[in-house]
Design a protein around this motif. Structure first.
Motif, PDB file in Angstrom:
ATOM      1  N   HIS A  42      37.534  39.023  44.360  1.00  7.98           N
ATOM      2  CA  HIS A  42      38.207  38.954  43.054  1.00  7.98           C
ATOM      3  C   HIS A  42      37.218  38.847  41.894  1.00  7.98           C
ATOM      4  O   HIS A  42      37.557  38.330  40.830  1.00  7.98           O
ATOM      5  CB  HIS A  42      39.178  37.766  43.043  1.00  7.98           C
ATOM      6  CG  HIS A  42      40.281  37.914  44.026  1.00  7.98           C
ATOM      7  ND1 HIS A  42      40.193  37.465  45.331  1.00  7.98           N
ATOM      8  CD2 HIS A  42      41.494  38.513  43.930  1.00  7.98           C
ATOM      9  CE1 HIS A  42      41.306  37.756  45.977  1.00  7.98           C
ATOM     10  NE2 HIS A  42      42.106  38.395  45.153  1.00  7.98           N
ATOM     11  N   TYR A  51      39.694  34.692  32.108  1.00 12.56           N
ATOM     12  CA  TYR A  51      40.010  34.246  33.476  1.00 12.56           C
ATOM     13  C   TYR A  51      40.507  32.808  33.505  1.00 12.56           C
ATOM     14  O   TYR A  51      39.932  31.913  32.904  1.00 12.56           O
ATOM     15  CB  TYR A  51      38.765  34.368  34.366  1.00 12.56           C
ATOM     16  CG  TYR A  51      38.873  33.650  35.688  1.00 12.56           C
ATOM     17  CD1 TYR A  51      39.716  34.122  36.689  1.00 12.56           C
ATOM     18  CD2 TYR A  51      38.148  32.489  35.936  1.00 12.56           C
ATOM     19  CE1 TYR A  51      39.822  33.468  37.904  1.00 12.56           C
ATOM     20  CE2 TYR A  51      38.244  31.830  37.150  1.00 12.56           C
ATOM     21  CZ  TYR A  51      39.088  32.321  38.139  1.00 12.56           C
ATOM     22  OH  TYR A  51      39.191  31.676  39.333  1.00 12.56           O
ATOM     23  N   THR A  54      43.503  30.346  39.745  1.00 13.88           N
ATOM     24  CA  THR A  54      44.795  30.014  40.345  1.00 13.88           C
ATOM     25  C   THR A  54      44.689  28.612  40.943  1.00 13.88           C
ATOM     26  O   THR A  54      43.575  28.114  41.167  1.00 13.88           O
ATOM     27  CB  THR A  54      45.148  31.022  41.462  1.00 13.88           C
ATOM     28  OG1 THR A  54      44.202  30.858  42.529  1.00 13.88           O
ATOM     29  CG2 THR A  54      45.138  32.454  40.958  1.00 13.88           C
ATOM     30  N   GLU A  57      42.490  28.772  43.892  1.00 15.34           N
ATOM     31  CA  GLU A  57      41.064  28.895  43.565  1.00 15.34           C
ATOM     32  C   GLU A  57      40.471  27.556  43.128  1.00 15.34           C
ATOM     33  O   GLU A  57      39.309  27.277  43.403  1.00 15.34           O
ATOM     34  CB  GLU A  57      40.855  29.971  42.500  1.00 15.34           C
ATOM     35  CG  GLU A  57      41.048  31.361  43.055  1.00 15.34           C
ATOM     36  CD  GLU A  57      41.111  32.446  42.010  1.00 15.34           C
ATOM     37  OE1 GLU A  57      40.965  33.617  42.407  1.00 15.34           O
ATOM     38  OE2 GLU A  57      41.314  32.157  40.809  1.00 15.34           O
ATOM     39  N   CYS A  58      41.280  26.743  42.472  1.00 19.64           N
ATOM     40  CA  CYS A  58      40.801  25.401  42.108  1.00 19.64           C
ATOM     41  C   CYS A  58      40.484  24.596  43.368  1.00 19.64           C
ATOM     42  O   CYS A  58      39.496  23.869  43.411  1.00 19.64           O
ATOM     43  CB  CYS A  58      41.835  24.671  41.256  1.00 19.64           C
ATOM     44  SG  CYS A  58      42.012  25.353  39.595  1.00 19.64           S
TER      45      CYS A  58
END
Length: 197
Positions: A42, A51, A54, A57-58
């Motif tokens: 990504h 950006y 999500t 992703e955190c």
């Protein structure tokens, strides 16, 4: 978040490139973060100036704990002090500063460690190290009366990893079908019998 997915001229690198695929094939031996593949896949979205990560992703953005981090939270008006301690060998001597008066220990074990070696050496299996450390924590005089909860993490990655890396290769004593559930039960049993491992 800044993924390490750029080459010297700052062109994004796809995980479809040959050298990245070869690197990921040996990631268990190279101490490569489990989430790097996602961030490389990504990189165009992540590199966008607007950006926003999500929630997943955190959670994937791992920062290794050094020393210990103290955090106070309030649950139904009651203060709970939590300590996140670094798990690497050189960090463990700092744990004693957190142990006075604690009631509960959450001991976490990454399931993907079944086929990985420790950061400190390239011979010791991470699960074997966790078993020894778990036994040490459970018998420690520093935490008398504390309840120890064992939490296995990275279930999703464990399932994926089992498809490419045989469990029996790392745990020859395992008998049966190499399903994620069966392998997890095998590991649970090893931790339940910690004085005997």
């Amino acid at each position: 978040l800044s993924p390490v997915c750029l080459v010297s001229d700052e062109r994004p690198v796809s995980t479809q490139s040959t050298w990245v695929k070869n690197t990921f094939r040996y990631r268990d031996q190279a101490q490569i973060s489990d989430s790097l593949e996602h961030f490389c896949d990504h990189v165009d979205r992540i590199g966008d100036p607007g950006y926003m990560p999500t929630p997943a992703e955190c959670l994937m953005a791992r920062v290794r704990t050094t020393g210990y981090v103290e955090q106070e939270v309030y649950v139904q008006g009651q203060k709970i002090t939590m300590f996140d301690v670094g798990g690497q060998r050189h960090e463990r001597t700092k744990w004693v500063h957190c142990f006075a008066g604690i009631d509960v220990v959450f001991f976490t074990v990454s399931l993907t460690g079944y086929c990985q070696t420790c950061v400190e050496d390239d011979r010791t299996n991470r699960i074997q190290e966790a078993l020894q450390l778990f036994a040490s924590v459970c018998t420690s005089d520093w935490i008398p009366g504390a309840t120890v909860h064992l939490l296995f993490t990275k279930w999703d990655l464990f399932e994926e990893r089992l498809a490419r890396e045989p469990f029996k290769k790392h745990f020859p004593g395992f008998q049966g079908v190499e399903s994620a559930d069966a392998c997890l039960e095998f590991l649970r049993d090893k931790f339940r019998k910690w004085p005997l491992v």
